[in-house]
Design a protein around this motif. Structure first.
Motif, PDB file in Angstrom:
ATOM      1  N   LEU A  19     -16.463 -28.054  30.532  1.00 10.83           N
ATOM      2  CA  LEU A  19     -15.133 -27.344  31.384  1.00 10.83           C
ATOM      3  C   LEU A  19     -14.211 -28.583  30.799  1.00 10.83           C
ATOM      4  CD1 LEU A  19     -13.799 -25.119  32.500  1.00 10.83           C
ATOM      5  CD2 LEU A  19     -14.285 -26.127  34.686  1.00 10.83           C
ATOM      6  N   LEU A  20     -13.227 -28.370  30.254  1.00  9.31           N
ATOM      7  CA  LEU A  20     -11.923 -29.237  30.191  1.00  9.31           C
ATOM      8  C   LEU A  20     -11.100 -28.904  31.162  1.00  9.31           C
ATOM      9  CD1 LEU A  20     -11.778 -29.171  26.086  1.00  9.31           C
ATOM     10  CD2 LEU A  20     -13.329 -30.467  27.452  1.00  9.31           C
ATOM     11  N   MET A  21     -10.520 -29.693  32.011  1.00  7.95           N
ATOM     12  CA  MET A  21      -9.436 -29.304  33.031  1.00  7.95           C
ATOM     13  C   MET A  21      -8.155 -30.266  32.754  1.00  7.95           C
ATOM     14  SD  MET A  21     -11.942 -28.360  36.238  1.00  7.95           S
ATOM     15  CE  MET A  21     -10.727 -27.096  36.741  1.00  7.95           C
ATOM     16  N   ASP A  22      -7.318 -29.850  32.590  1.00  9.64           N
ATOM     17  CA  ASP A  22      -6.086 -30.759  32.584  1.00  9.64           C
ATOM     18  C   ASP A  22      -5.252 -30.821  33.723  1.00  9.64           C
ATOM     19  OD1 ASP A  22      -3.761 -32.334  31.337  1.00  9.64           O
ATOM     20  OD2 ASP A  22      -3.791 -31.115  29.710  1.00  9.64           O
ATOM     21  N   GLU A  23      -5.207 -31.818  34.600  1.00  5.59           N
ATOM     22  CA  GLU A  23      -4.482 -32.032  35.693  1.00  5.59           C
ATOM     23  C   GLU A  23      -4.439 -30.937  36.404  1.00  5.59           C
ATOM     24  OE1 GLU A  23      -1.001 -34.427  35.760  1.00  5.59           O
ATOM     25  OE2 GLU A  23      -1.347 -35.123  34.066  1.00  5.59           O
ATOM     26  N   PRO A  24      -5.639 -30.284  37.007  1.00  6.45           N
ATOM     27  CA  PRO A  24      -5.817 -29.149  37.889  1.00  6.45           C
ATOM     28  C   PRO A  24      -4.990 -28.966  39.109  1.00  6.45           C
ATOM     29  CG  PRO A  24      -7.960 -30.135  37.903  1.00  6.45           C
ATOM     30  CD  PRO A  24      -6.865 -30.858  37.004  1.00  6.45           C
ATOM     31  N   THR A  25      -4.691 -30.152  39.937  1.00  3.54           N
ATOM     32  CA  THR A  25      -4.010 -30.144  41.061  1.00  3.54           C
ATOM     33  C   THR A  25      -2.628 -30.193  40.992  1.00  3.54           C
ATOM     34  OG1 THR A  25      -4.335 -32.489  41.456  1.00  3.54           O
ATOM     35  CG2 THR A  25      -6.123 -31.036  42.236  1.00  3.54           C
ATOM     36  N   GLU A  26      -2.032 -30.465  39.735  1.00  2.26           N
ATOM     37  CA  GLU A  26      -0.629 -30.665  39.673  1.00  2.26           C
ATOM     38  C   GLU A  26       0.435 -29.580  39.964  1.00  2.26           C
ATOM     39  OE1 GLU A  26       2.263 -32.480  36.096  1.00  2.26           O
ATOM     40  OE2 GLU A  26       1.004 -30.771  35.803  1.00  2.26           O
ATOM     41  N   GLY A  27       1.474 -29.539  40.828  1.00  6.59           N
ATOM     42  CA  GLY A  27       2.172 -28.614  40.799  1.00  6.59           C
ATOM     43  C   GLY A  27       1.725 -27.540  42.139  1.00  6.59           C
ATOM     44  N   ILE A  28       0.627 -27.943  42.855  1.00  7.70           N
ATOM     45  CA  ILE A  28      -0.136 -27.024  43.656  1.00  7.70           C
ATOM     46  C   ILE A  28       0.455 -27.275  45.227  1.00  7.70           C
ATOM     47  CG2 ILE A  28      -2.162 -26.022  44.785  1.00  7.70           C
ATOM     48  CD1 ILE A  28      -3.445 -26.466  41.757  1.00  7.70           C
TER      49      ILE A  28
END
Length: 230
Positions: free
Chosen positions: A153-162
């Motif tokens: 699983l590739l995750m790109d800044e998953p907590t950004e803008g939340i």
């Protein structure tokens, strides 16, 4: 699990990655750290074959995937949760999730773990994705990625803008996906405390290449200051 050896990657004539060497151990979370604009997103896109071209070797479970088109890389077990989530706003929650299943070699459907991880999504399957909050859309993007039954699983800044009250929930879900499902995760993240909590190893990126790497306990404050401070 995943290995990049002497990888260069290009957008047109512009070279974005330079002699990139990265190894993601099977069943672990690898934190990809660095300032904005240094090539972290390009690293993920290169793994999926989404840049104009790349050179070097990319191997997944010992198989060379560098020459594969993107859809074959996805079917080999790679899923992507992109920065900005890229939910299709007019599709329902159900249809957004099922769309991820087109990259699966097996039957398409809502993954069994989704009701447990994201009960709100299951209670609102017919709502359009575009009306969800940022945190709910991130949940939906993760559920969509899981629909292809990935091993990586590739995750790109998953907590950004939340919204802040959802960030810790998303962080806990990422850790659970690794520990309960055994997913190998490449986690592009600016939140160093979360990276330290979740990851087993790290790679620091600067100017399109890996400048530091190791087990997460070897990530020092000096490295963070040199390669991430603005």
């Amino acid at each position: 699990m995943l290995s990049l050896t002497h990888v260069d990657s290009f957008y047109g004539r512009s070279q974005a990655l330079h002699d990139m060497n990265v190894t993601a151990p099977k069943g672990e979370i690898l934190a990809v750290l660095g300032r904005n604009g240094v090539g972290k997103t390009t690293l993920l896109r290169t793994i999926l074959g989404l840049t104009d071209r790349s050179e070097g070797t990319i191997s997944l479970d010992g198989d060379e995937i560098s020459s594969m088109p993107t859809h074959d890389r996805a079917r080999s077990g790679i899923a992507y949760v992109p920065q900005g989530r890229m939910i299709i706003p007019d599709f329902t929650i159900r249809d957004n999730i099922l769309m991820g299943g087109f990259a699966s070699s097996g039957p398409r459907g809502i993954p069994e773990i989704v009701p447990d991880l994201f009960p709100y999504l299951m209670d609102n399957l017919d709502r359009p994705g575009g009306v969800l909050s940022g945190g709910q859309q991130q949940q939906l993007a993760i559920a969509r990625a899981l629909a292809c039954a990935p091993s990586l699983l590739l995750m790109d800044e998953p907590t950004e803008g939340i919204q802040p009250n959802i960030v810790e929930q998303i962080e806990d879900i990422i850790i659970r996906l690794n520990r309960d499902l055994g997913l190998t995760i490449l986690l592009v993240e600016q939140n160093v405390p979360f990276a330290r909590r979740a990851a087993s190893s790290f790679v620091m990126v600067e100017h399109g290449t890996a400048v530091e790497a190791g087990r997460i306990h070897a990530l020092t404050e000096d490295m963070v200051a040199r390669h991430m401070a603005i």
